[in-house]
Write a protein that holds these residues in place. Structure first.
Motif, PDB file in Angstrom:
ATOM      1  N   ARG A  55      53.230  20.558  -4.574  1.00  0.00           N
ATOM      2  CA  ARG A  55      53.348  20.544  -6.014  1.00  0.00           C
ATOM      3  C   ARG A  55      51.654  20.300  -6.469  1.00  0.00           C
ATOM      4  NH1 ARG A  55      56.229  16.306  -9.302  1.00  0.00           N
ATOM      5  NH2 ARG A  55      54.602  14.910  -8.800  1.00  0.00           N
ATOM      6  N   ILE A  56      51.164  21.488  -6.606  1.00  0.00           N
ATOM      7  CA  ILE A  56      49.553  21.564  -6.814  1.00  0.00           C
ATOM      8  C   ILE A  56      49.193  21.917  -8.024  1.00  0.00           C
ATOM      9  CG2 ILE A  56      47.562  22.601  -6.055  1.00  0.00           C
ATOM     10  CD1 ILE A  56      48.801  22.953  -3.151  1.00  0.00           C
ATOM     11  N   ASP A  57      48.282  21.324  -8.953  1.00  0.00           N
ATOM     12  CA  ASP A  57      47.900  21.556 -10.075  1.00  0.00           C
ATOM     13  C   ASP A  57      46.480  22.149  -9.861  1.00  0.00           C
ATOM     14  OD1 ASP A  57      49.992  20.540 -11.487  1.00  0.00           O
ATOM     15  OD2 ASP A  57      49.462  18.633 -11.420  1.00  0.00           O
ATOM     16  N   LEU A  58      45.967  23.139 -10.658  1.00  0.00           N
ATOM     17  CA  LEU A  58      44.590  23.519 -10.688  1.00  0.00           C
ATOM     18  C   LEU A  58      43.632  23.008 -11.658  1.00  0.00           C
ATOM     19  CD1 LEU A  58      45.416  27.366 -10.594  1.00  0.00           C
ATOM     20  CD2 LEU A  58      45.224  25.665  -8.852  1.00  0.00           C
ATOM     21  N   VAL A  59      42.579  22.554 -11.382  1.00  0.00           N
ATOM     22  CA  VAL A  59      41.549  22.093 -12.105  1.00  0.00           C
ATOM     23  C   VAL A  59      40.261  22.847 -12.209  1.00  0.00           C
ATOM     24  CG1 VAL A  59      40.235  19.785 -12.521  1.00  0.00           C
ATOM     25  CG2 VAL A  59      42.517  19.968 -11.846  1.00  0.00           C
ATOM     26  N   GLU A  60      39.657  23.384 -13.160  1.00  0.00           N
ATOM     27  CA  GLU A  60      38.548  24.011 -13.180  1.00  0.00           C
ATOM     28  C   GLU A  60      37.492  23.157 -13.890  1.00  0.00           C
ATOM     29  OE1 GLU A  60      37.411  28.542 -14.323  1.00  0.00           O
ATOM     30  OE2 GLU A  60      37.974  27.145 -16.021  1.00  0.00           O
ATOM     31  N   LEU A  61      36.478  22.949 -13.057  1.00  0.00           N
ATOM     32  CA  LEU A  61      35.418  22.124 -13.484  1.00  0.00           C
ATOM     33  C   LEU A  61      34.003  22.667 -13.525  1.00  0.00           C
ATOM     34  CD1 LEU A  61      36.178  19.089 -11.682  1.00  0.00           C
ATOM     35  CD2 LEU A  61      36.353  19.144 -13.746  1.00  0.00           C
ATOM     36  N   ASP A  62      33.320  22.376 -14.495  1.00  0.00           N
ATOM     37  CA  ASP A  62      31.733  22.784 -14.605  1.00  0.00           C
ATOM     38  C   ASP A  62      31.039  22.224 -13.275  1.00  0.00           C
ATOM     39  OD1 ASP A  62      29.105  23.748 -16.369  1.00  0.00           O
ATOM     40  OD2 ASP A  62      28.845  21.706 -15.355  1.00  0.00           O
ATOM     41  N   ILE A  63      30.301  22.680 -12.678  1.00  0.00           N
ATOM     42  CA  ILE A  63      29.628  22.216 -11.619  1.00  0.00           C
ATOM     43  C   ILE A  63      29.041  21.133 -11.768  1.00  0.00           C
ATOM     44  CG2 ILE A  63      27.458  23.713 -11.712  1.00  0.00           C
ATOM     45  CD1 ILE A  63      29.214  22.758  -8.396  1.00  0.00           C
ATOM     46  N   ASP A  64      28.358  20.699 -12.619  1.00  0.00           N
ATOM     47  CA  ASP A  64      27.328  19.692 -13.039  1.00  0.00           C
ATOM     48  C   ASP A  64      28.602  18.339 -13.239  1.00  0.00           C
ATOM     49  OD1 ASP A  64      24.871  20.681 -13.078  1.00  0.00           O
ATOM     50  OD2 ASP A  64      25.097  21.379 -14.776  1.00  0.00           O
ATOM     51  N   ASP A  65      29.607  19.004 -13.851  1.00  0.00           N
ATOM     52  CA  ASP A  65      30.571  17.556 -14.060  1.00  0.00           C
ATOM     53  C   ASP A  65      31.453  17.286 -12.641  1.00  0.00           C
ATOM     54  OD1 ASP A  65      32.802  16.239 -15.058  1.00  0.00           O
ATOM     55  OD2 ASP A  65      33.937  17.720 -15.847  1.00  0.00           O
ATOM     56  N   ALA A  66      31.515  18.447 -11.905  1.00  0.00           N
ATOM     57  CA  ALA A  66      32.171  18.190 -10.664  1.00  0.00           C
ATOM     58  C   ALA A  66      31.222  17.104  -9.884  1.00  0.00           C
ATOM     59  CB  ALA A  66      32.342  19.429  -9.904  1.00  0.00           C
ATOM     60  N   LEU A  67      29.892  17.563  -9.892  1.00  0.00           N
ATOM     61  CA  LEU A  67      28.896  16.940  -8.901  1.00  0.00           C
ATOM     62  C   LEU A  67      28.929  15.223  -9.492  1.00  0.00           C
ATOM     63  CD1 LEU A  67      25.980  19.014  -8.937  1.00  0.00           C
ATOM     64  CD2 LEU A  67      27.486  18.569  -6.908  1.00  0.00           C
ATOM     65  N   ALA A  68      28.756  15.106 -10.781  1.00  0.00           N
ATOM     66  CA  ALA A  68      28.944  13.647 -11.324  1.00  0.00           C
ATOM     67  C   ALA A  68      30.299  12.947 -11.209  1.00  0.00           C
ATOM     68  CB  ALA A  68      28.957  14.024 -13.113  1.00  0.00           C
ATOM     69  N   GLN A  69      31.123  13.564 -10.565  1.00  0.00           N
ATOM     70  CA  GLN A  69      32.532  12.846 -10.212  1.00  0.00           C
ATOM     71  C   GLN A  69      32.471  12.500  -8.821  1.00  0.00           C
ATOM     72  OE1 GLN A  69      36.297  14.007 -11.760  1.00  0.00           O
ATOM     73  NE2 GLN A  69      35.324  15.369 -13.170  1.00  0.00           N
ATOM     74  N   ILE A  70      31.604  13.073  -7.948  1.00  0.00           N
ATOM     75  CA  ILE A  70      31.434  12.506  -6.673  1.00  0.00           C
ATOM     76  C   ILE A  70      31.512  11.153  -6.462  1.00  0.00           C
ATOM     77  CG2 ILE A  70      30.074  12.607  -4.345  1.00  0.00           C
ATOM     78  CD1 ILE A  70      29.326  15.611  -5.144  1.00  0.00           C
ATOM     79  N   GLY A  71      32.408  10.594  -5.835  1.00  0.00           N
ATOM     80  CA  GLY A  71      32.425   9.103  -5.559  1.00  0.00           C
ATOM     81  C   GLY A  71      33.228   8.449  -6.526  1.00  0.00           C
TER      82      GLY A  71
END
Length: 217
Positions: free
Chosen positions: A178-194
């Motif tokens: 049961r998989i949801d799709l999440v589209e992120l701006d690349i800068d937002d994705a980098l900010a979420q690392i960790g």
């Protein structure tokens, strides 16, 4: 008769206790015995080794390995819009090891099964995200947890767009996905690392994307 040895297991395999017995690439390591511990779906083995130490003496060591086959993962990106397409799904091993709800943000991924790496990741990308990618860019093949897991993961990247969307995605219901799709701006994705992104393969792909991939400056 033992499942996985002389009687087929749930996946039709026999001789699972023979893997590793013929290894000869390292003269300082000799495999003495392989014991099949479990093969309900993936394979747990206990292997006894003779290892030559720096002083020339030999010692007996034991290693347990978990063999789930090799896998593949892919970063889907839109260079023009500066976005990446990730998935969110429940991962029980993370849940049981301190993750609050077990829902992880990840790049699409899956086991090769009987396919080659490129065919497998194209299959997984379409099943999980609904996007049919063309020929993906091969990046690396890496051992992700070599202390105990035999799996080698093949990394890929490919562009996605509205034109590549062929279905809703969401995974294969019959396999419990049961998989949801999440589209992120690349800068937002980098900010979420960790913090919001805790999956190793996904972090590696995001870092590649900005260091030498489609978002490199």
């Amino acid at each position: 008769m033992t499942l996985g040895i002389d009687e087929p297991d749930a996946r039709g395999r026999t001789g699972l206790d023979q893997v590793g017995r013929d290894l000869a690439g390292n003269p300082d390591v000799v495999v003495r015995d392989v014991e099949l511990i479990a093969s309900a779906w993936h394979v747990l083995r206990r292997t006894t080794l003779e290892v030559r130490d720096a002083d020339g003496s030999w010692s007996t060591q034991t290693r347990e390995t978990y063999d789930r086959g090799d896998g593949a993962t892919i970063l889907l990106y839109d260079a023009e819009r500066r976005t990446v397409l990730l998935t969110r799904q429940f991962r029980y091993p993370a849940y049981v090891n301190a993750h609050p709800d077990g829902l992880l943000l990840e790049a699409p991924a899956g086991l090769l099964d009987d396919d080659g790496p490129e065919d497998a990741i194209r299959r997984e990308a379409e099943e999980e995200t609904g996007h049919a990618v063309g020929a993906p860019q091969a990046l690396w093949s890496i051992y992700m947890s070599p202390g105990s897991v035999t799996e080698r993961v093949h990394f890929f990247a490919a562009p996605y767009s509205a034109a590549t969307r062929v279905s809703a995605g969401g995974g294969v219901a019959e396999e419990g996905e049961r998989i949801d799709l999440v589209e992120l701006d690349i800068d937002d994705a980098l900010a979420q690392i960790g913090t919001g992104i805790l999956d190793a393969k996904t972090i590696m792909l995001l870092q590649w994307a900005v260091l030498s991939g489609p978002f490199a400056r």
